[in-house]
Design a protein around this motif. Structure first.
Motif, PDB file in Angstrom:
ATOM      1  N   GLN A 200      16.322   4.740  -1.686  1.00 30.38           N
ATOM      2  CA  GLN A 200      15.845   5.426  -0.483  1.00 30.38           C
ATOM      3  C   GLN A 200      14.706   4.598   0.102  1.00 30.38           C
ATOM      4  N   MET A 201      14.925   3.974   1.250  1.00 31.25           N
ATOM      5  CA  MET A 201      13.870   3.198   1.897  1.00 31.25           C
ATOM      6  C   MET A 201      12.944   4.144   2.669  1.00 31.25           C
ATOM      7  N   GLN A 202      11.639   3.910   2.555  1.00 31.72           N
ATOM      8  CA  GLN A 202      10.648   4.760   3.190  1.00 31.72           C
ATOM      9  C   GLN A 202       9.770   3.928   4.114  1.00 31.72           C
TER      10      GLN A 202
ATOM     11  N   CYS B 196       9.376   0.909  -0.214  1.00 32.27           N
ATOM     12  CA  CYS B 196       8.965   0.639   1.158  1.00 32.27           C
ATOM     13  C   CYS B 196       8.437  -0.782   1.255  1.00 32.27           C
ATOM     14  N   SER B 197       8.501  -1.330   2.458  1.00 33.31           N
ATOM     15  CA  SER B 197       7.937  -2.646   2.716  1.00 33.31           C
ATOM     16  C   SER B 197       6.615  -2.458   3.448  1.00 33.31           C
ATOM     17  N   GLY B 198       5.607  -3.229   3.050  1.00 28.69           N
ATOM     18  CA  GLY B 198       4.286  -3.066   3.638  1.00 28.69           C
ATOM     19  C   GLY B 198       3.441  -2.110   2.816  1.00 28.69           C
ATOM     20  N   PRO B 199       2.547  -1.322   3.456  1.00 32.26           N
ATOM     21  CA  PRO B 199       1.659  -0.431   2.697  1.00 32.26           C
ATOM     22  C   PRO B 199       2.427   0.480   1.753  1.00 32.26           C
ATOM     23  N   ALA B 200       1.999   0.500   0.492  1.00 29.05           N
ATOM     24  CA  ALA B 200       2.704   1.280  -0.524  1.00 29.05           C
ATOM     25  C   ALA B 200       1.836   2.374  -1.125  1.00 29.05           C
ATOM     26  N   ASN B 201       0.554   2.102  -1.307  1.00 26.34           N
ATOM     27  CA  ASN B 201      -0.370   3.087  -1.886  1.00 26.34           C
ATOM     28  C   ASN B 201      -1.700   2.996  -1.155  1.00 26.34           C
TER      29      ASN B 201
ATOM     30  N   ALA C   6       9.468  -9.630  -2.178  1.00 26.37           N
ATOM     31  CA  ALA C   6       9.542  -8.892  -3.442  1.00 26.37           C
ATOM     32  C   ALA C   6      10.299  -7.586  -3.268  1.00 26.37           C
ATOM     33  N   VAL C   7      10.151  -6.950  -2.110  1.00 24.75           N
ATOM     34  CA  VAL C   7      10.902  -5.723  -1.826  1.00 24.75           C
ATOM     35  C   VAL C   7      12.397  -6.004  -1.813  1.00 24.75           C
ATOM     36  N   ALA C   8      12.792  -7.103  -1.191  1.00 29.79           N
ATOM     37  CA  ALA C   8      14.211  -7.458  -1.147  1.00 29.79           C
ATOM     38  C   ALA C   8      14.775  -7.663  -2.550  1.00 29.79           C
TER      39      ALA C   8
END
Length: 380
Positions: free
Chosen positions: A317-319, A171-176, A301-303
């Protein structure tokens, strides 16, 4: 990955699985990892980072960014329930979060980088201590030696029961989520159990606090206003019949998606304690343990991770929602572009921290592949 190589890495993973050590006590684990890394001749092997942390550095042939790949050294204070021949040999300790598998995947990169150094920049393989308590990343970063390997990019993973083996979630943005353990200590005055009116008991305040704290939870969706308060422990006086209690404690885990929301939740919980104690004539104090800041993925970094996973042949799987659990990996985001991905460890796996959890060796090739393609994407 050849069957022979997977067998070698599985043997490492299982050897690590047998010697789990809790946060801050990872001496044997660190020694085993360091011995393994020396076979693959890093340009630098740094030890004792932030405790027992280890970093293997592979220099590129030209200038470029520093890319850090991070895994965790520590196990959990949980008795493993297993009949595997490689089960834990440390009573009351277990690698029940899969950190043994994470270490095997990052150690595998040493073999690749030794055979084919980066074209530019440098790759740093970090084996971090004390992730489970939220103290390890900050301790590593605070270590003066860390300045030598300060990254421009940092990447990590966590295995994910419930996803098919080898599938990547991202996912992009908040992760944990951010989380912390809050301890509220209540202080009154003891008295004889025959004359409780002559003391100041925290019983009434605790009775008020338990539902009041739980009531601060809000929102089922993991959005900006999400808050969860989980009551984990309460104590009233001593275990005796002759003394009316004069002290008590309430412990709760606070959880939010953002650090800003966490500050508001702490303030609200503190206000509830103040109100309950004032009504009963008690003093109180608060303390915090297992402090985890929110962990957010950087879009760039996600890309990189998404491209790397595709190149490694892993379904992605993008979340749009973060995980509820917490991670201290977010500390590296204060100075680098960071991202964490989740790697499927099987749809029929026990949950993380269950006493019968065991990382599947079949997931090692996928995690290793994503990390290797990440390094090659950025460093060549």
């Amino acid at each position: 990955m050849t069957p022979e190589r997977l067998a070698r890495l599985s043997a490492l993973r299982r050897a690590l699985h047998q010697i789990p050590e809790v946060s801050g006590a990872e001496e044997k684990t660190a020694a085993m990892v360091a011995d393994y890394l020396r076979r693959y001749e890093p340009d630098q092997l740094l030890t004792g980072l932030g405790g027992h942390g280890i970093a293997a550095v592979y220099e590129g042939r030209a200038d470029g960014p520093t890319v850090l790949i991070r895994c965790e050294l520590d196990g959990l204070p949980i008795e493993e329930l297993s009949d595997q021949p490689y089960r834990s040999t440390h009573a009351g300790r277990g690698h029940l979060c899969g950190h043994d598998g994470h270490m095997a995947m990052v150690a595998a990169l040493a073999e690749d980088l030794s055979a084919n150094r980066p074209a530019r920049g440098r790759a740093v393989l970090l084996f971090q201590p004390a992730e489970e308590t939220g103290r390890g990343a900050a301790a590593v970063i605070a270590d003066p030696v860390f300045a030598q390997i300060a990254p421009d990019y940092a990447f990590s993973l966590h295995n994910f029961p419930g996803l098919p083996v080898g599938q990547v979630a991202l996912c992009s943005g908040p992760a944990n989520c951010a989380s912390r353990g809050m301890r509220i200590k209540l202080t009154g005055k003891t008295s004889h159990a025959a004359a409780p009116q002559d003391g100041v008991s925290p019983a009434g305040a605790i009775a008020q606090l338990l539902p009041a704290l739980a009531g601060l939870s809000s929102g089922a969706e993991l959005g900006a206003e999400f808050a969860l308060v989980t009551l984990t422990h309460a104590r009233l006086g001593e275990a005796t019949f002759g003394i009316a209690p004069g002290s008590g404690e309430v412990w709760a885990t606070l959880r939010t998606v953002t650090d800003t929301r966490m500050e508001r939740l702490i303030a609200a919980a503190t206000a509830q304690a103040e109100q309950a104690c004032a009504a009963e004539g008690l003093a109180f104090s608060t303390g915090f343990d297992d402090v985890f800041d929110a962990c957010a993925n950087h879009p760039e970094a996600v890309a990189v991770l998404r491209a790397a996973a595709t190149a490694a042949g892993c379904p992605v799987q993008m979340q749009d929602m973060p995980q509820r659990w917490s991670e201290d990996f977010g500390q590296f985001a204060k100075q680098a572009k960071t991202a964490m991905f989740w790697l499927g460890s099987g749809t029929d796996q026990p949950q993380l921290h269950n006493p019968d959890y065991d990382f599947p060796d079949a997931a090692i090739p996928a995690g290793t592949g994503v990390f290797l393609h990440t390094v090659r994407h950025l460093l060549g």
